[in-house]
Design a protein around this motif. Structure first.
Motif, PDB file in Angstrom:
ATOM      1  N   GLU A  54       0.842  -1.187   0.000  1.00 57.32           N
ATOM      2  CA  GLU A  54       0.000   0.000   0.000  1.00 57.32           C
ATOM      3  C   GLU A  54       0.877   1.237   0.000  1.00 57.32           C
ATOM      4  O   GLU A  54       1.853   1.313   0.729  1.00 57.32           O
ATOM      5  CB  GLU A  54      -0.894  -0.017   1.247  1.00 57.32           C
ATOM      6  CG  GLU A  54      -1.913   1.082   1.279  1.00 57.32           C
ATOM      7  CD  GLU A  54      -2.865   0.930   2.435  1.00 57.32           C
ATOM      8  OE1 GLU A  54      -2.819   1.786   3.322  1.00 57.32           O
ATOM      9  OE2 GLU A  54      -3.642  -0.043   2.454  1.00 57.32           O
ATOM     10  N   ASP A  55       0.512   2.195  -0.824  1.00 59.24           N
ATOM     11  CA  ASP A  55       1.229   3.458  -0.817  1.00 59.24           C
ATOM     12  C   ASP A  55       0.251   4.579  -0.473  1.00 59.24           C
ATOM     13  O   ASP A  55      -0.919   4.323  -0.184  1.00 59.24           O
ATOM     14  CB  ASP A  55       1.944   3.699  -2.152  1.00 59.24           C
ATOM     15  CG  ASP A  55       0.993   3.735  -3.340  1.00 59.24           C
ATOM     16  OD1 ASP A  55      -0.229   3.630  -3.133  1.00 59.24           O
ATOM     17  OD2 ASP A  55       1.474   3.884  -4.476  1.00 59.24           O
ATOM     18  N   GLU A  56       0.720   5.810  -0.514  1.00 60.10           N
ATOM     19  CA  GLU A  56      -0.114   6.945  -0.111  1.00 60.10           C
ATOM     20  C   GLU A  56      -1.318   7.124  -1.031  1.00 60.10           C
ATOM     21  O   GLU A  56      -2.404   7.472  -0.582  1.00 60.10           O
ATOM     22  CB  GLU A  56       0.709   8.239  -0.091  1.00 60.10           C
ATOM     23  CG  GLU A  56       1.769   8.283   0.975  1.00 60.10           C
ATOM     24  CD  GLU A  56       3.069   7.593   0.560  1.00 60.10           C
ATOM     25  OE1 GLU A  56       3.275   7.336  -0.648  1.00 60.10           O
ATOM     26  OE2 GLU A  56       3.860   7.275   1.463  1.00 60.10           O
ATOM     27  N   ARG A  57      -1.115   6.875  -2.322  1.00 60.94           N
ATOM     28  CA  ARG A  57      -2.222   7.045  -3.264  1.00 60.94           C
ATOM     29  C   ARG A  57      -3.330   6.041  -3.003  1.00 60.94           C
ATOM     30  O   ARG A  57      -4.504   6.391  -2.978  1.00 60.94           O
ATOM     31  CB  ARG A  57      -1.717   6.886  -4.704  1.00 60.94           C
ATOM     32  CG  ARG A  57      -2.771   7.240  -5.748  1.00 60.94           C
ATOM     33  CD  ARG A  57      -2.320   6.883  -7.147  1.00 60.94           C
ATOM     34  NE  ARG A  57      -2.213   5.454  -7.347  1.00 60.94           N
ATOM     35  CZ  ARG A  57      -3.256   4.655  -7.597  1.00 60.94           C
ATOM     36  NH1 ARG A  57      -4.470   5.134  -7.657  1.00 60.94           N
ATOM     37  NH2 ARG A  57      -3.083   3.366  -7.788  1.00 60.94           N
ATOM     38  N   ILE A  58      -2.953   4.800  -2.761  1.00 63.89           N
ATOM     39  CA  ILE A  58      -3.945   3.768  -2.479  1.00 63.89           C
ATOM     40  C   ILE A  58      -4.698   4.094  -1.190  1.00 63.89           C
ATOM     41  O   ILE A  58      -5.915   3.954  -1.117  1.00 63.89           O
ATOM     42  CB  ILE A  58      -3.276   2.378  -2.396  1.00 63.89           C
ATOM     43  CG1 ILE A  58      -2.753   1.963  -3.764  1.00 63.89           C
ATOM     44  CG2 ILE A  58      -4.245   1.335  -1.856  1.00 63.89           C
ATOM     45  CD1 ILE A  58      -1.922   0.697  -3.753  1.00 63.89           C
ATOM     46  N   ALA A  59      -3.982   4.559  -0.176  1.00 62.18           N
ATOM     47  CA  ALA A  59      -4.619   4.929   1.089  1.00 62.18           C
ATOM     48  C   ALA A  59      -5.594   6.087   0.896  1.00 62.18           C
ATOM     49  O   ALA A  59      -6.696   6.090   1.449  1.00 62.18           O
ATOM     50  CB  ALA A  59      -3.564   5.279   2.128  1.00 62.18           C
ATOM     51  N   LYS A  60      -5.208   7.089   0.104  1.00 68.86           N
ATOM     52  CA  LYS A  60      -6.072   8.246  -0.133  1.00 68.86           C
ATOM     53  C   LYS A  60      -7.310   7.869  -0.925  1.00 68.86           C
ATOM     54  O   LYS A  60      -8.421   8.303  -0.612  1.00 68.86           O
ATOM     55  CB  LYS A  60      -5.273   9.339  -0.855  1.00 68.86           C
ATOM     56  CG  LYS A  60      -5.968  10.652  -0.939  1.00 68.86           C
ATOM     57  CD  LYS A  60      -6.077  11.270   0.426  1.00 68.86           C
ATOM     58  CE  LYS A  60      -6.553  12.703   0.312  1.00 68.86           C
ATOM     59  NZ  LYS A  60      -6.779  13.304   1.603  1.00 68.86           N
ATOM     60  N   SER A  62      -8.680   4.901  -1.054  1.00 72.29           N
ATOM     61  CA  SER A  62      -9.501   4.092  -0.152  1.00 72.29           C
ATOM     62  C   SER A  62     -10.258   4.964   0.843  1.00 72.29           C
ATOM     63  O   SER A  62     -11.433   4.727   1.127  1.00 72.29           O
ATOM     64  CB  SER A  62      -8.615   3.095   0.583  1.00 72.29           C
ATOM     65  OG  SER A  62      -9.359   2.368   1.516  1.00 72.29           O
ATOM     66  N   GLU A  63      -9.588   5.978   1.361  1.00 75.04           N
ATOM     67  CA  GLU A  63     -10.218   6.900   2.305  1.00 75.04           C
ATOM     68  C   GLU A  63     -11.399   7.620   1.659  1.00 75.04           C
ATOM     69  O   GLU A  63     -12.482   7.705   2.241  1.00 75.04           O
ATOM     70  CB  GLU A  63      -9.171   7.904   2.767  1.00 75.04           C
ATOM     71  CG  GLU A  63      -9.661   8.992   3.666  1.00 75.04           C
ATOM     72  CD  GLU A  63      -8.558   9.992   3.962  1.00 75.04           C
ATOM     73  OE1 GLU A  63      -8.858  11.201   3.927  1.00 75.04           O
ATOM     74  OE2 GLU A  63      -7.418   9.575   4.213  1.00 75.04           O
ATOM     75  N   SER A  66     -14.273   5.121   0.943  1.00 75.06           N
ATOM     76  CA  SER A  66     -14.965   4.740   2.174  1.00 75.06           C
ATOM     77  C   SER A  66     -15.908   5.843   2.625  1.00 75.06           C
ATOM     78  O   SER A  66     -17.040   5.585   3.035  1.00 75.06           O
ATOM     79  CB  SER A  66     -13.963   4.446   3.281  1.00 75.06           C
ATOM     80  OG  SER A  66     -13.139   3.378   2.937  1.00 75.06           O
ATOM     81  N   TYR A 119     -10.082  10.196  15.901  1.00 73.91           N
ATOM     82  CA  TYR A 119      -8.949  10.460  15.017  1.00 73.91           C
ATOM     83  C   TYR A 119      -8.619  11.937  14.934  1.00 73.91           C
ATOM     84  O   TYR A 119      -7.476  12.313  14.687  1.00 73.91           O
ATOM     85  CB  TYR A 119      -9.213   9.874  13.617  1.00 73.91           C
ATOM     86  CG  TYR A 119      -9.058   8.376  13.608  1.00 73.91           C
ATOM     87  CD1 TYR A 119      -7.824   7.803  13.893  1.00 73.91           C
ATOM     88  CD2 TYR A 119     -10.128   7.542  13.349  1.00 73.91           C
ATOM     89  CE1 TYR A 119      -7.676   6.421  13.899  1.00 73.91           C
ATOM     90  CE2 TYR A 119      -9.989   6.165  13.354  1.00 73.91           C
ATOM     91  CZ  TYR A 119      -8.751   5.617  13.636  1.00 73.91           C
ATOM     92  OH  TYR A 119      -8.607   4.273  13.651  1.00 73.91           O
TER      93      TYR A 119
END
Length: 125
Positions: A54-60, A62-63, A66, A119
């Motif tokens: 996972e990298d930053e783009r995938i996390a963003k 996904s965020e 969601s 958070y």
């Protein structure tokens, strides 16, 4: 990344086959065990691998996905619940389903705001 994707596909096929067989024979335990074993295998491989999964783009992405999924789902069940409650004179059998959907929408929003507050405090803003 390719190895992890292949493992996830194999685990999904395994879980799907076992759950399908469990449904066909009417047994619940094999389905639960298959799901737990599949999740454990995936988790263990993810923790033990040196691959970048996972990298930053995938996390963003996904965020954002969601967040929009929660917004669309909560609005949808709230509207459907409201319509079922309003139509209680025409369809009295669906009134309870309307209340259930409405309560689920409220619970979903409450859970969202609890985690948002958590958070927000943890990461500051």
């Amino acid at each position: 990344m390719k190895n992890y994707q292949m493992l996830r596909i194999i685990v999904a096929i395994f879980v799907g086959i076992v759950v399908g067989l469990s449904v066909s024979i009417g047994a619940l335990l094999p389905a639960i065990l298959a799901i737990v074993i599949g999740a454990m295998i995936s988790y263990i491989y993810k923790k033990s691998t040196d691959e970048i999964l996972e990298d930053e783009r995938i996390a963003k992405v996904s965020e954002k996905a969601s967040r929009i999924a929660i917004v669309v789902f909560s609005i949808s069940i709230a509207i459907i619940g409201m319509v079922l409650i309003i139509m209680r004179n025409v369809y009295p059998d669906y009134t309870q389903a309307g209340f259930t959907l409405s309560y689920a929408a409220v619970a979903l929003l409450a859970i969202y705001y609890i985690f948002y507050g958590y958070y927000n405090k943890k990461y500051g803003s």
